[in-house]
Design a protein around this motif. Structure first.
Motif, PDB file in Angstrom:
ATOM      1  N   ALA A  54       0.814  -1.206   0.000  1.00  0.00           N
ATOM      2  CA  ALA A  54       0.000   0.000   0.000  1.00  0.00           C
ATOM      3  C   ALA A  54       0.854   1.265   0.000  1.00  0.00           C
ATOM      4  N   ASP A  55       2.141   1.124  -0.323  1.00  0.00           N
ATOM      5  CA  ASP A  55       3.067   2.251  -0.281  1.00  0.00           C
ATOM      6  C   ASP A  55       4.114   2.068  -1.373  1.00  0.00           C
ATOM      7  N   LEU A  56       4.012   2.834  -2.458  1.00  0.00           N
ATOM      8  CA  LEU A  56       4.913   2.670  -3.596  1.00  0.00           C
ATOM      9  C   LEU A  56       6.376   2.913  -3.218  1.00  0.00           C
ATOM     10  N   GLU A  57       6.624   3.852  -2.322  1.00  0.00           N
ATOM     11  CA  GLU A  57       7.997   4.121  -1.908  1.00  0.00           C
ATOM     12  C   GLU A  57       8.574   2.912  -1.177  1.00  0.00           C
ATOM     13  N   ASN A  58       7.766   2.279  -0.360  1.00  0.00           N
ATOM     14  CA  ASN A  58       8.206   1.094   0.366  1.00  0.00           C
ATOM     15  C   ASN A  58       8.475  -0.066  -0.585  1.00  0.00           C
ATOM     16  N   THR A 112      -4.543   3.955   0.045  1.00  0.00           N
ATOM     17  CA  THR A 112      -3.137   3.651   0.258  1.00  0.00           C
ATOM     18  C   THR A 112      -2.371   4.948   0.505  1.00  0.00           C
ATOM     19  N   ALA A 113      -1.091   4.805   0.800  1.00  0.00           N
ATOM     20  CA  ALA A 113      -0.242   5.983   1.023  1.00  0.00           C
ATOM     21  C   ALA A 113      -0.217   6.899  -0.189  1.00  0.00           C
ATOM     22  N   ASP A 114      -0.506   6.344  -1.364  1.00  0.00           N
ATOM     23  CA  ASP A 114      -0.452   7.118  -2.607  1.00  0.00           C
ATOM     24  C   ASP A 114      -1.839   7.525  -3.096  1.00  0.00           C
ATOM     25  N   GLY A 115      -2.859   7.318  -2.265  1.00  0.00           N
ATOM     26  CA  GLY A 115      -4.195   7.781  -2.595  1.00  0.00           C
ATOM     27  C   GLY A 115      -5.022   6.841  -3.451  1.00  0.00           C
ATOM     28  N   LEU A 160      -0.166   5.525 -12.981  1.00  0.00           N
ATOM     29  CA  LEU A 160      -0.456   5.697 -11.558  1.00  0.00           C
ATOM     30  C   LEU A 160       0.730   5.334 -10.677  1.00  0.00           C
ATOM     31  N   THR A 161       1.428   4.255 -11.021  1.00  0.00           N
ATOM     32  CA  THR A 161       2.539   3.803 -10.179  1.00  0.00           C
ATOM     33  C   THR A 161       3.854   4.482 -10.518  1.00  0.00           C
ATOM     34  N   GLY A 162       3.959   5.015 -11.735  1.00  0.00           N
ATOM     35  CA  GLY A 162       5.229   5.574 -12.177  1.00  0.00           C
ATOM     36  C   GLY A 162       6.275   4.515 -12.447  1.00  0.00           C
ATOM     37  N   VAL A 163       5.833   3.284 -12.699  1.00  0.00           N
ATOM     38  CA  VAL A 163       6.750   2.172 -12.955  1.00  0.00           C
ATOM     39  C   VAL A 163       6.556   1.697 -14.395  1.00  0.00           C
ATOM     40  N   PRO A 164       7.432   2.130 -15.304  1.00  0.00           N
ATOM     41  CA  PRO A 164       7.352   1.651 -16.688  1.00  0.00           C
ATOM     42  C   PRO A 164       8.034   0.299 -16.829  1.00  0.00           C
TER      43      PRO A 164
END
Length: 313
Positions: free
Chosen positions: A75-79, A111-114, A303-307
């Motif tokens: 629930a936290d993309l940074e984590n 989540t932490a990222d909304g 949304l995730t910024g993960v290409p």
């Protein structure tokens, strides 16, 4: 695969397996089975304390279990990014990734990222994690696999791209169904994209556990404060559910069996697909909608910024 059980898993000596949600339910049972076959298992857990308690319990039955408990909060993309960085520093490659963790039918949270929590954890968190770990999966020797856990309730799911985060209206079961449908759209689209690029030694396989007696069913009633729903779940689990150990069989089959196939869907073949040994099954027509799969993929990357850089693999 008729009659397949975890007893038929091959030796996994020298292999590294990552299991999300490894401290309970299907993840716990899968982790124990992988460790019993000699794999080094990275237990990706939201709570380090609960992860370490689970690892200690597994070591009581598998004395030489090679377990590495690491924090991974889906629930936290940074984590998630920090978990992936740490994993790549510590390991030469990953042989199996089990996208197993999930939440079900909980009151609306973010989540932490909304992101709406069920979509955020069940799909977007795993989408990001898989993207980060693709180089590690490709770095492993031989074939590697990505196994994504869905649910039979994906059949009730619909992708609402106009209100993906359920901001205009929220139904806990509709949101769960959407997240589980998203799991399948992702798993199938990932396999297509790998095939298109001739990457044949990395498989994306989907699965579902049927009705298994796990903690998953109780989080929603607990967070809602519903003692009636809690009691109902307890009765249903006692009467209808198979054990969590058996519920993990489709995931274990998809992850290790020589006859598993990329782009397929594995689930229990017994009563109403709720229990029994794993078999290949048909998921809903909506889960095979390639236009929706491409749209979800694009939205998920945004949304995730993960290409997903397949060309660099």
């Amino acid at each position: 695969m008729s009659g397949w059980t975890a007893a038929e898993m091959p030796s996994l000596e020298g292999e590294t397996v990552v299991v999300t949600g490894a401290n309970s339910g299907l993840g716990f049972e899968g982790t124990e089975a992988f460790a019993r076959r000699g794999a080094s298992v990275v237990m990706a857990c939201r709570s380090l304390e609960r992860g370490r308690e689970a690892a200690a319990e597994i070591r009581q039955s598998v004395g030489d279990a090679d377990l590495d408990v690491r924090e991974c909060d889906l629930a936290d993309l940074e984590n998630i990014a920090a978990f992936a960085d740490g994993l790549e520093e510590a390991y030469d490659g990953v042989d199996i990734l089990c996208n197993n963790a999930g939440v079900m039918a909980i009151p609306r949270q973010e989540t932490a990222d909304g992101f709406e929590m069920q979509l955020g954890v069940n799909h977007l968190g795993h989408f990001a994690l898989t993207g980060y770990l693709l180089p590690a999966l490709r770095a492993s020797e031989g074939e590697s696999r990505i196994v994504t856990q869905s649910s039979g309730l994906h059949e009730q799911g619909e992708m609402d791209f106009d209100d993906l985060q359920s901001e205009r209206g929220y139904d806990k079961w509709d949101a769960y169904g959407q997240s589980k449908l998203a799991n399948l759209l992702f798993a199938y689209e990932l396999e297509r994209r790998l095939d298109e690029r001739g990457i044949s030694d990395l498989l994306s396989v989907a699965c579902h556990p049927g009705y298994a007696d796990t903690e998953l069913q109780f989080r929603g009633p607990r967070e809602s404060g519903s003692s009636l729903r809690m009691a109902g779940m307890q009765v249903a689990n006692a009467v209808l559910a198979q054990s969590a150990e058996q519920g993990a069989w489709p995931m274990l089959y998809a992850a290790t069996a020589d006859t598993a196939i990329g782009g397929e869907y594995v689930g229990p073949g017994g009563l109403m697909d709720m229990r029994g040994s794993p078999e290949f099954q048909q998921s809903s027509a909506a889960s095979r909608d390639e236009a929706d799969a491409e749209r979800l993929w694009d939205v998920s990357e945004e949304l995730t910024g993960v290409p997903y850089d397949f060309e660099a693999l």
